[in-house]
Design a protein around this motif. Structure first.
Motif, PDB file in Angstrom:
ATOM      1  N   UNK A   5       9.602  13.186  -4.408  1.00 13.99           N
ATOM      2  CA  UNK A   5       8.607  12.130  -4.567  1.00 13.99           C
ATOM      3  C   UNK A   5       7.204  12.719  -4.643  1.00 13.99           C
ATOM      4  N   UNK A   6       6.937  13.726  -3.821  1.00 13.30           N
ATOM      5  CA  UNK A   6       5.631  14.384  -3.867  1.00 13.30           C
ATOM      6  C   UNK A   6       5.426  15.100  -5.198  1.00 13.30           C
ATOM      7  N   UNK A   7       6.475  15.710  -5.731  1.00 15.29           N
ATOM      8  CA  UNK A   7       6.372  16.377  -7.032  1.00 15.29           C
ATOM      9  C   UNK A   7       6.103  15.356  -8.131  1.00 15.29           C
ATOM     10  N   UNK A   8       6.783  14.217  -8.075  1.00 14.78           N
ATOM     11  CA  UNK A   8       6.561  13.157  -9.068  1.00 14.78           C
ATOM     12  C   UNK A   8       5.112  12.667  -9.034  1.00 14.78           C
ATOM     13  N   UNK A   9       4.585  12.485  -7.848  1.00 14.75           N
ATOM     14  CA  UNK A   9       3.189  12.046  -7.720  1.00 14.75           C
ATOM     15  C   UNK A   9       2.228  13.101  -8.267  1.00 14.75           C
ATOM     16  N   UNK A  10       2.498  14.366  -7.959  1.00 14.13           N
ATOM     17  CA  UNK A  10       1.635  15.438  -8.452  1.00 14.13           C
ATOM     18  C   UNK A  10       1.693  15.551  -9.971  1.00 14.13           C
ATOM     19  N   UNK A  11       2.876  15.379 -10.555  1.00 13.59           N
ATOM     20  CA  UNK A  11       2.999  15.441 -12.022  1.00 13.59           C
ATOM     21  C   UNK A  11       2.245  14.279 -12.682  1.00 13.59           C
ATOM     22  N   UNK A  12       2.311  13.109 -12.085  1.00 16.38           N
ATOM     23  CA  UNK A  12       1.587  11.966 -12.646  1.00 16.38           C
ATOM     24  C   UNK A  12       0.090  12.180 -12.584  1.00 16.38           C
ATOM     25  N   UNK A  13      -0.385  12.732 -11.490  1.00 13.45           N
ATOM     26  CA  UNK A  13      -1.812  13.042 -11.396  1.00 13.45           C
ATOM     27  C   UNK A  13      -2.227  14.098 -12.415  1.00 13.45           C
ATOM     28  N   UNK A  14      -1.349  15.075 -12.637  1.00 16.89           N
ATOM     29  CA  UNK A  14      -1.650  16.110 -13.628  1.00 16.89           C
ATOM     30  C   UNK A  14      -1.758  15.516 -15.026  1.00 16.89           C
ATOM     31  N   UNK A  15      -0.846  14.617 -15.386  1.00 16.40           N
ATOM     32  CA  UNK A  15      -0.899  13.977 -16.701  1.00 16.40           C
ATOM     33  C   UNK A  15      -2.159  13.132 -16.853  1.00 16.40           C
ATOM     34  N   UNK A  68       4.285  23.403  -1.426  1.00 20.49           N
ATOM     35  CA  UNK A  68       3.107  22.544  -1.328  1.00 20.49           C
ATOM     36  C   UNK A  68       1.792  23.307  -1.444  1.00 20.49           C
ATOM     37  N   UNK A  69       1.774  24.562  -1.004  1.00 22.26           N
ATOM     38  CA  UNK A  69       0.520  25.313  -1.010  1.00 22.26           C
ATOM     39  C   UNK A  69       0.329  26.167  -2.263  1.00 22.26           C
ATOM     40  N   UNK A  70       1.439  26.485  -2.955  1.00 26.19           N
ATOM     41  CA  UNK A  70       1.334  27.385  -4.106  1.00 26.19           C
ATOM     42  C   UNK A  70       1.767  26.707  -5.407  1.00 26.19           C
ATOM     43  N   UNK A  71       2.995  26.210  -5.458  1.00 28.97           N
ATOM     44  CA  UNK A  71       3.519  25.699  -6.724  1.00 28.97           C
ATOM     45  C   UNK A  71       2.797  24.446  -7.207  1.00 28.97           C
ATOM     46  N   UNK A 112      -0.833  24.936  -8.359  1.00 29.14           N
ATOM     47  CA  UNK A 112      -0.881  25.694  -9.606  1.00 29.14           C
ATOM     48  C   UNK A 112      -0.255  24.944 -10.774  1.00 29.14           C
ATOM     49  N   UNK A 113       0.245  23.742 -10.536  1.00 30.17           N
ATOM     50  CA  UNK A 113       0.847  22.959 -11.607  1.00 30.17           C
ATOM     51  C   UNK A 113       2.226  23.420 -12.008  1.00 30.17           C
ATOM     52  N   UNK A 114       2.926  24.139 -11.166  1.00 33.11           N
ATOM     53  CA  UNK A 114       4.278  24.639 -11.466  1.00 33.11           C
ATOM     54  C   UNK A 114       5.295  23.567 -11.050  1.00 33.11           C
ATOM     55  N   UNK A 115       5.312  22.458 -11.768  1.00 32.90           N
ATOM     56  CA  UNK A 115       6.150  21.331 -11.384  1.00 32.90           C
ATOM     57  C   UNK A 115       7.641  21.629 -11.559  1.00 32.90           C
ATOM     58  N   UNK A 116       8.001  22.275 -12.657  1.00 32.35           N
ATOM     59  CA  UNK A 116       9.415  22.572 -12.901  1.00 32.35           C
ATOM     60  C   UNK A 116       9.960  23.527 -11.853  1.00 32.35           C
ATOM     61  N   UNK A 117       9.190  24.554 -11.498  1.00 30.24           N
ATOM     62  CA  UNK A 117       9.623  25.482 -10.465  1.00 30.24           C
ATOM     63  C   UNK A 117       9.741  24.793  -9.113  1.00 30.24           C
ATOM     64  N   UNK A 118       8.832  23.856  -8.852  1.00 28.00           N
ATOM     65  CA  UNK A 118       8.904  23.113  -7.592  1.00 28.00           C
ATOM     66  C   UNK A 118      10.167  22.264  -7.531  1.00 28.00           C
TER      67      UNK A 118
END
Length: 305
Positions: free
Chosen positions: A193-203, A161-164, A167-173
């Motif tokens: 679910x948090x990763x999915x939300x972060x990826x959508x915001x990134x897009x 949550x604090x690094x990946x 930094x937009x490292x969704x696949x590593x997360x």
């Protein structure tokens, strides 16, 4: 720390009972010099607010530990010295040195105490430079010896949550969430679910940025066409009617044309740029001079007729 030594001595008295002359006296364990230096460093940091002296005291304590045998107490002292040193560096606005400072004593990231790694992650993420500690945290999490520690789960979550994610490292997360045993099934669902939300915001941010970049050239072209249209209108006004006819008959029309062509070649029109305004002004003034000179010749001819 001194009180700990006196407290540990009390049970010994109760267990041994009255000493006999034939029994040797039990010697209490000597307190390491690093322990006293740790207390001094903590006092300098918290009470006296002398952060530079606190850091130097920690370094002196580390030097004294080089001759100490490894024990549980020494491990705790080393960890506490790192915590005090990191806080002193942060107070002096030298927080960028914190990671390299602790690594000079532990040599490799995998050997960092969990508490020290946690403090580094929190420090660098708070200062908006999570990438500085990314490789160190990743190496620590991949070490098999660390995966059995009770702090492993919390550090894996902190790393995610604090690094990946920042930094937009969704696949590593996603790989960490799915492949790591640090998360329970319920926690894994929440993390994904948090990763999915972060990826959508990134897009969404990327799409917004691309749309903004594509609109900028269109805006510049529109403003450029307005400037060119205004220039054409000025030229039409200046070359209108008898003025244009008179210019074509004058022997100095070649000089005027050469001057105009030279001005356009040396100073090309930068579309929609503020720097084009002086050029437009110069052209306008030039046409006005031509118009004034031409009219001064036309009106006397009209009076004689």
């Amino acid at each position: 720390m001194k009180s700990d030594a006196s407290t540990s001595a009390a049970p010994l008295k109760g267990l041994v009972g009255p000493l006999r002359s034939s029994e040797p006296a039990l010697a209490l364990p000597a307190v390491s010099p690093a322990v006293h230096l740790l207390e001094e460093a903590a006092d300098l940091l918290v009470v006296q607010l002398d952060f530079h002296a606190a850091l130097e005291t920690c370094e002196r304590a580390w030097q004294s530990l080089a001759e100490e045998p490894v024990s549980g107490t020494i491990v705790e002292v080393k960890c506490s010295l790192c915590v005090v040193g990191i806080q002193a560096l942060a107070e002096m606005d030298r927080w960028r040195e914190a990671l390299s400072w602790v690594l000079q004593y532990y040599q490799v990231p995998e050997k960092l105490p969990p508490k020290v790694l946690e403090l580094c992650i929190l420090l660098y993420s708070k200062m908006k430079e999570p990438g500085a500690v990314l490789d160190v945290a990743g190496a620590w999490l991949q070490d098999p010896d660390n995966q059995g520690l009770p702090e492993y789960g919390s550090l894996a979550k902190l790393h995610l949550f604090r690094l990946l994610l920042p930094l937009g490292r969704m696949s590593e997360a996603e790989e960490l969430a799915v492949g790591s045993a640090a998360f329970s099934e319920e926690q894994r669902v929440e993390v994904l679910q948090a990763i999915h939300t972060a990826r959508r915001q990134q897009h969404t941010q990327e799409h917004t940025q691309e749309h903004s970049n594509s609109q900028e050239p269109q805006k510049l072209n529109q403003e450029g066409r307005k400037d060119i249209g205004a220039l054409a209108e000025l030229m039409q006004r200046s070359w209108r009617g008898e003025v244009r006819a008179e210019l074509m008959q004058r022997p100095w029309r070649g000089e005027v044309g050469a001057e105009l062509i030279t001005l356009m070649m040396v100073s090309p029109f930068p579309t929609a740029a503020p720097s084009s305004l002086p050029l437009l002004y110069q052209l306008t003034q030039l046409f006005r001079r031509i118009q004034k000179a031409t009219l001064s010749r036309l009106y006397p001819l009209a009076l004689r007729d």
